[in-house]
Design an enzyme around this catalytic site. Structure first.
Site, mmCIF file in Angstrom:
data_model
loop_
_atom_site.group_PDB
_atom_site.id
_atom_site.type_symbol
_atom_site.label_atom_id
_atom_site.label_comp_id
_atom_site.label_asym_id
_atom_site.label_seq_id
_atom_site.Cartn_x
_atom_site.Cartn_y
_atom_site.Cartn_z
ATOM 1 N N TYR A 94 42.906 12.057 -5.487
ATOM 2 C CA TYR A 94 42.293 10.953 -4.681
ATOM 3 C C TYR A 94 43.360 9.690 -4.792
ATOM 4 O O TYR A 94 44.267 9.841 -5.597
ATOM 5 C CB TYR A 94 40.991 10.297 -5.397
ATOM 6 C CG TYR A 94 41.141 9.664 -6.826
ATOM 7 C CD1 TYR A 94 41.363 8.271 -6.751
ATOM 8 C CD2 TYR A 94 41.173 10.246 -7.997
ATOM 9 C CE1 TYR A 94 41.904 7.564 -8.135
ATOM 10 C CE2 TYR A 94 41.400 9.744 -9.226
ATOM 11 C CZ TYR A 94 41.551 8.301 -9.250
ATOM 12 O OH TYR A 94 42.022 7.545 -10.738
ATOM 13 N N CYS A 95 43.194 8.839 -3.687
ATOM 14 C CA CYS A 95 43.925 7.856 -3.705
ATOM 15 C C CYS A 95 42.940 6.561 -3.564
ATOM 16 O O CYS A 95 41.951 6.599 -3.961
ATOM 17 C CB CYS A 95 44.950 7.590 -2.439
ATOM 18 S SG CYS A 95 44.169 7.811 -0.894
ATOM 19 N N PHE A 96 43.464 5.393 -3.092
ATOM 20 C CA PHE A 96 42.529 4.257 -2.931
ATOM 21 C C PHE A 96 41.355 4.244 -2.325
ATOM 22 O O PHE A 96 40.206 4.310 -2.695
ATOM 23 C CB PHE A 96 43.318 3.064 -2.602
ATOM 24 C CG PHE A 96 42.249 1.720 -2.659
ATOM 25 C CD1 PHE A 96 42.180 1.399 -4.070
ATOM 26 C CD2 PHE A 96 42.093 1.079 -1.670
ATOM 27 C CE1 PHE A 96 41.436 0.300 -4.088
ATOM 28 C CE2 PHE A 96 41.428 -0.265 -1.776
ATOM 29 C CZ PHE A 96 40.915 -0.552 -3.029
#
Length: 368
Positions: A94-96
């Site tokens: 995941y990222c932001f």
């Protein structure tokens, strides 16, 4: 490839491993249990891309990002991501916001022959889910608070119950002026996330009643979620009692013997004891204004003498002097006032075994 997911509940109930593509500075501010930081960009690279985005727009920023993360740098990062994916085939990345960074990593992994799913909505969506989990638990569940004077063993009662929430454990702090541990506290966001996941798992097992130790708003540097703290000013309470002698011995064990051992385990014999002694003296210094000049000087002198004896001879007897002084002259008068102010909420009072039996019976009655 497994599908990308937005089932945040499944992720946290299953303790699914995740790799976080955000920059290290973002990860340090807050992440999730069972997560490792394997960023697409370093803090410096992210800063350069962010500046480029502000000055020249998205396309220029993307191009700069590809320049910064290319060649052997790119190969090394793909290798680390692939190793994680191989070691944790059930996990996610995941990222932001579940957008560009995680999609780039996913694409690069695919080009390297590794299909790996991402979390839709990323960190922001999972964080929102956990905040909502906390809020719904506070709104929907039955809570009871264990109160009592310093050293009565409230934490022991909480630990002995299978329907309790260990707030101090999640904060890695004992909650008092002397409660700092040898190891650091989590960030505020990490503290809230751990607490939310704990509540989520317990409610999934059917628990709807929870026992909490009475706490102030701050447990060290960790702040209780506002809704929970406000609730704790209203929840029913049981009051734990013990003799002064029992309380002194418990404080001696927890805050002197065990804490010294914790520091020595972390930092070695000589360095660990020096850090322990420094921490104890600093804790006394922190309440200097509240103690007043004469009392502070007297109790600090006893503490210093006790630390010197403990280091020289391994004896801890002198510590009882400052502990008894703090209880009788500082903590107990505060708690007498607190008990009076909370008396309308106290539904039971007793010593350790009686309080345990009452809380277990209370749980049984609520389930009947």
């Amino acid at each position: 490839m497994r599908d990308n997911t937005a089932d945040y509940r499944e992720i946290f109930l299953g303790d699914l491993p995740m790799m976080d593509m955000r920059a290290p500075v973002e990860f340090t501010k807050g992440a999730f249990p069972h997560t490792v930081s394997l960023p697409l960009m370093t803090d410096i690279e992210r800063q350069k891309v962010g500046t480029c985005y502000k000055q020249h727009g998205q396309q220029a920023a993307i191009e700069l990002g590809h320049q910064l993360v290319s060649g052997t740098v790119k190969d090394a990062r793909i290798e680390a991501w692939a190793a994680f994916a191989k070691a944790h085939p059930e996990g996610y990345l995941y990222c932001f916001r579940g957008g560009l960074r995680s999609q780039i990593v996913q694409q690069w992994l695919k080009e390297a022959g590794v299909d790996y799913p991402r979390v839709i909505g990323g960190y922001k969506a999972m964080r929102t889910f956990l905040i909502e989990t906390l809020d719904s638990a506070v709104a929907e569940c039955d809570f009871v608070v264990v109160g009592g004077m310093t050293g009565t063993g409230k934490t022991e009662v909480v630990a002995a119950l299978d329907h309790s929430i260990d707030l101090e454990g999640h904060a890695n702090h004992r909650g008092s002026s002397f409660g700092k541990r040898a190891t650091g506290q989590p960030s505020q966001i990490d503290f809230e996330n751990r607490l939310a996941v704990d509540l989520l798992k317990r409610r999934a097992r059917g628990q709807q009643q929870f026992v909490l130790e009475d706490e102030s708003r701050l447990i060290g540097t960790c702040s209780l979620p506002l809704a929970l703290h406000q609730g704790m000013q209203q929840y029913p309470m049981v009051w734990l009692e013990d003799s002064v002698e029992g309380r002194v011995e418990r404080i001696l064990k927890d805050y002197v013997i065990d804490l010294a051992a914790e520091f020595i385990r972390e930092h070695g014999e000589e360095g660990g004891f020096a850090l322990f002694a420094q921490r104890m003296l600093q804790s006394m210094d922190n309440i200097q204004k509240r103690l007043g000049g004469e009392r502070y000087q007297r109790l600090r002198a006893i503490l210093q003498q006790a630390l010197d004896e403990q280091q020289r001879d391994g004896l801890v007897d002198t510590h009882r002097g400052w502990i008894e002084g703090l209880l009788s002259e500082y903590y107990d008068p505060m708690y007498v006032y607190q008990r009076e102010s909370k008396s309308a909420r106290i539904e039971f009072a007793g010593e350790h075994d009686a309080v345990l039996a009452y809380l277990q019976d209370r749980k049984s009655r609520s389930q009947a």
